[in-house]
Design an enzyme around this catalytic site. Structure first.
Site, short mmCIF file in Angstrom:
data_model
loop_
_atom_site.label_atom_id
_atom_site.label_comp_id
_atom_site.label_asym_id
_atom_site.label_seq_id
_atom_site.Cartn_x
_atom_site.Cartn_y
_atom_site.Cartn_z
N ARG A 1 30.99 7.54 43.67
CA ARG A 1 30.71 8.97 43.63
C ARG A 1 31.79 9.76 44.37
O ARG A 1 32.07 10.92 44.01
CB ARG A 1 29.32 9.24 44.19
CG ARG A 1 28.24 8.77 43.21
CD ARG A 1 26.83 8.96 43.71
NE ARG A 1 25.89 8.66 42.62
CZ ARG A 1 24.57 8.53 42.77
NH1 ARG A 1 24.04 8.67 43.99
NH2 ARG A 1 23.80 8.26 41.74
N TYR B 1 28.52 12.50 34.94
CA TYR B 1 28.39 11.05 35.16
C TYR B 1 28.35 10.66 36.63
O TYR B 1 28.53 11.50 37.50
CB TYR B 1 29.44 10.26 34.37
CG TYR B 1 30.91 10.44 34.63
CD1 TYR B 1 31.42 11.09 35.74
CD2 TYR B 1 31.82 9.91 33.72
CE1 TYR B 1 32.78 11.21 35.94
CE2 TYR B 1 33.19 10.02 33.90
CZ TYR B 1 33.67 10.67 35.02
OH TYR B 1 35.02 10.78 35.21
N GLU B 2 28.06 9.39 36.87
CA GLU B 2 27.75 8.87 38.21
C GLU B 2 26.58 9.62 38.84
O GLU B 2 26.53 9.82 40.05
CB GLU B 2 28.98 8.93 39.12
CG GLU B 2 30.06 7.92 38.79
CD GLU B 2 29.60 6.47 38.93
OE1 GLU B 2 28.60 6.23 39.63
OE2 GLU B 2 30.25 5.59 38.35
N GLY B 3 25.63 10.01 38.01
CA GLY B 3 24.47 10.76 38.48
C GLY B 3 24.74 12.25 38.33
O GLY B 3 25.63 12.79 39.00
#
Length: 592
Positions: A294, A434-436
């Site tokens: 992140r 992306y990545e949450g």
């Protein structure tokens, strides 16, 4: 055509005058003197500017193609990947036992910024391989590490992370991929994964997939998920490649941006895989490296802002239109350059202050990851875990916003492909997803991170800000324009946190409805802290007789702009938070 000038001087300023890395007690930082980091950054900058940046628009125009199950990356990508591999950039901060160079993660972050600004879609192949290698290093057996890490570090193989499925993204407890145990200790993996970056490519001779799946008979939900390593080609005992595994690319996504990166649908048809880490502990294994992953996305946010700003600035300095209302600045020309106009300067300073503030924030985060990994520093681990959702959410939101502002600076030219700004906008957009998604980041921040360690970590952050203000309150250069605004913004953040602790307990929706604003409020405060630190470092340099007065003066003036024009947003975010859940939740679902 767009361009990119590696901001090596700005990076060196953060490393050596703000963070003072060579004076740190973090193991390995004593090697990071200015001459060494300067040499590394200069070389990385050459690759970024001369190899990767010219391929950025090519990758965007050509995209990737799927032919007979094989993905062809855009023209020049394969050769560029070989250049990166030959230079040892894949394993810069990786374990020397397996062929890495053992440098701190901070240095890998700094070089990664240059590569990402130059060609974000390309750098994603490198970044995903690094993430897979990190997970293997943390959880693999000795045999797994010996088999996969040297190849990943050398760039001979690439790596992926396979989480999402067609019916579930954030709620991974719903995944349907299965892993049936075999007598030899392997598993047969069956299922479909989507949105897999670099899932199939022609850059390297093998691809190492890390795949989340459920072993039959395990617990329901996320507690029943395991992580598996599934190579595209089987690996023989001597390290050579064997037969093709039954994992294939079923299609490529047609998407808004990052066209040069292959975003794949991956089909696992009884593919052979091996358990990575403990059974039913796949989420723990996958998320071990989530701080690193992140943080790299936060970096992408401000890195796209940086390159977009450079191009917007170049345009604003050259484009002649209108006259300065205070007096002609270009008497020999038909008009003045648009940079004389206040609104254009506002646009540029918003971009500049976010890019430079974001750089300082991400490098500080990387330094905390180094402390947590190299020193087992629990406080550093707790602090970076608290701040990761802030960095990822805030810097990608603001980074995207900065690319839009850069596009706006060019007016109609920014809307055309010729100038390249519209690609920066499209590429930056994915970082918020992306990545949450950033909404998930805000929920993670308020729902999990805010209360971690009984609230001790957030209190430690407040104390950090308070101590910095107290230590420097005698500095008249800083006090009025940096310390006083920072103190007020920090109080807004504390008030918001207390609101969640009181009203959030009465009605959880009060906290959830305000979580996104809290993430941005926190982002402004911590970026304000970074700007105060940069202003202090710049003033010290000027007081010590620095010859490049323009560089340091610009740092102080840009910081003043952020504190005066951006930081006051904390009061707006606080007001939204304190309005509670009613404005958000009152409207019935069927009335939308």
């Amino acid at each position: 055509m767009p361009f990119f000038i590696p901001p090596v001087k700005d990076i060196q300023f953060i490393l050596h005058e703000v963070l003072k890395v060579s004076q740190s007690d973090t193991p390995g930082y004593d090697e990071l003197d200015a001459d060494f980091t300067g040499a590394v950054l200069e070389e990385a900058g050459k690759i970024a500017a001369n190899v990767l940046q010219p391929l950025n628009s090519i990758g965007d125009d050509e995209g990737c193609t799927l032919e007979n199950g094989v993905v062809r990356t855009p023209k020049g990508f394969k050769e560029a990947f070989a250049t990166m591999a030959d230079g040892g950039w894949m394993g810069l901060d990786c374990d020397p036992e397996y062929g890495g160079q053992g440098m701190p993660h901070l240095l890998n972050t700094a070089t990664g910024e240059l590569f990402s600004s130059a060609n974000m879609a390309f750098q994603m192949y490198v970044g995903l391989s690094h993430g897979a290698a990190s997970a293997l290093h943390a959880h693999g057996t000795d045999v797994q590490k010996a088999t996969y890490l040297p190849k990943l570090y050398a760039g001979e193989w690439t790596g992926t992370m396979n989480l999402t499925e067609p019916h579930c993204g954030t709620d991974l407890g719903l995944i349907r991929s299965k892993a049936a145990p075999e007598d030899d200790g392997s598993y047969k993996i069956t299922g479909q994964k989507i949105w897999i970056s670099g899932g199939e490519n022609d850059l390297a001779e093998n691809i190492v997939h890390l795949v989340l799946a459920k072993i039959p008979g395990g617990p329901d939900g996320v507690k029943g998920i395991s992580l598996f390593v599934v190579p595209k080609f089987m690996v023989n005992e001597d390290g050579s490649l064997g037969e093709r595994n039954t994992v294939t690319c079923g299609g490529l996504e047609s998407k808004m941006g990052i066209h040069g990166n292959a975003t794949c649908v991956m089909n696992y048809d009884g593919a052979t895989g091996w358990l990575l880490g403990d059974m039913h502990k796949g989420m723990r294994a996958m998320f071990t490296m989530m701080n690193e992953a992140r943080l790299s996305v936060a970096l992408q946010g401000y890195a796209q802002a940086e390159v977009a700003y450079q191009n917007a600035l170049g345009f604003a300095q050259d484009r002649l239109q209108g006259r300065d209302v205070t007096g002609t600045k270009n008497p020999d020309g038909p008009a003045d350059p648009i940079i004389v106009h206040p609104d254009v300067r506002r646009n540029l300073l918003d971009q500049k202050s976010i890019a430079e503030g974001g750089r300082a924030l991400v490098y500080w985060g990387a330094s905390m990851i180094d402390r947590s990994q190299r020193m087992d520093d629990a406080d550093a681990e707790a602090m970076v875990s608290l701040l990761i959702p802030v960095m990822k959410g805030f810097l990608t939101d603001k980074g995207f916003e900065a690319t839009v502002l850069a596009q706006q600076t060019l007016g109609g030219s920014g809307f055309t492909k010729e100038w390249g700004l519209e690609q920066f906008v499209r590429d930056a957009r994915i970082t918020m997803i992306y990545e949450g998604t950033n909404g998930i980041q805000s929920l993670d921040l308020v729902g999990r991170k805010l209360g971690q360690n009984g609230g001790k970590t957030i209190m430690a952050f407040f104390e950090m800000v308070k101590s910095f203000i107290k230590e420097n309150e005698g500095n008249e250069t800083l006090k009025t324009q940096f310390l006083d605004p920072l103190k007020g913004a920090s109080k807004d953040l504390q008030t918001a946190a207390m609101y969640f602790m009181s009203d959030g307990l009465k009605n959880p929706n009060n906290a959830l409805a305000g979580s996104y604003d809290f993430m941005h409020l926190f982002g402004h405060v911590v970026t304000g802290l970074m700007w105060a630190k940069m202003a202090k470092a710049a003033q010290v340099a000027l007081d010590d007789g620095a010859t490049d007065t323009a560089f340091y003066t610009a740092k102080i003036e840009t910081g003043r702009y952020y504190m005066a024009r951006q930081l006051p947003m904390t009061s707006t975010h606080l007001a939204r938070i304190q309005s509670g859940a009613d404005p958000v939740m009152t409207l019935e679902a069927d009335h939308f």
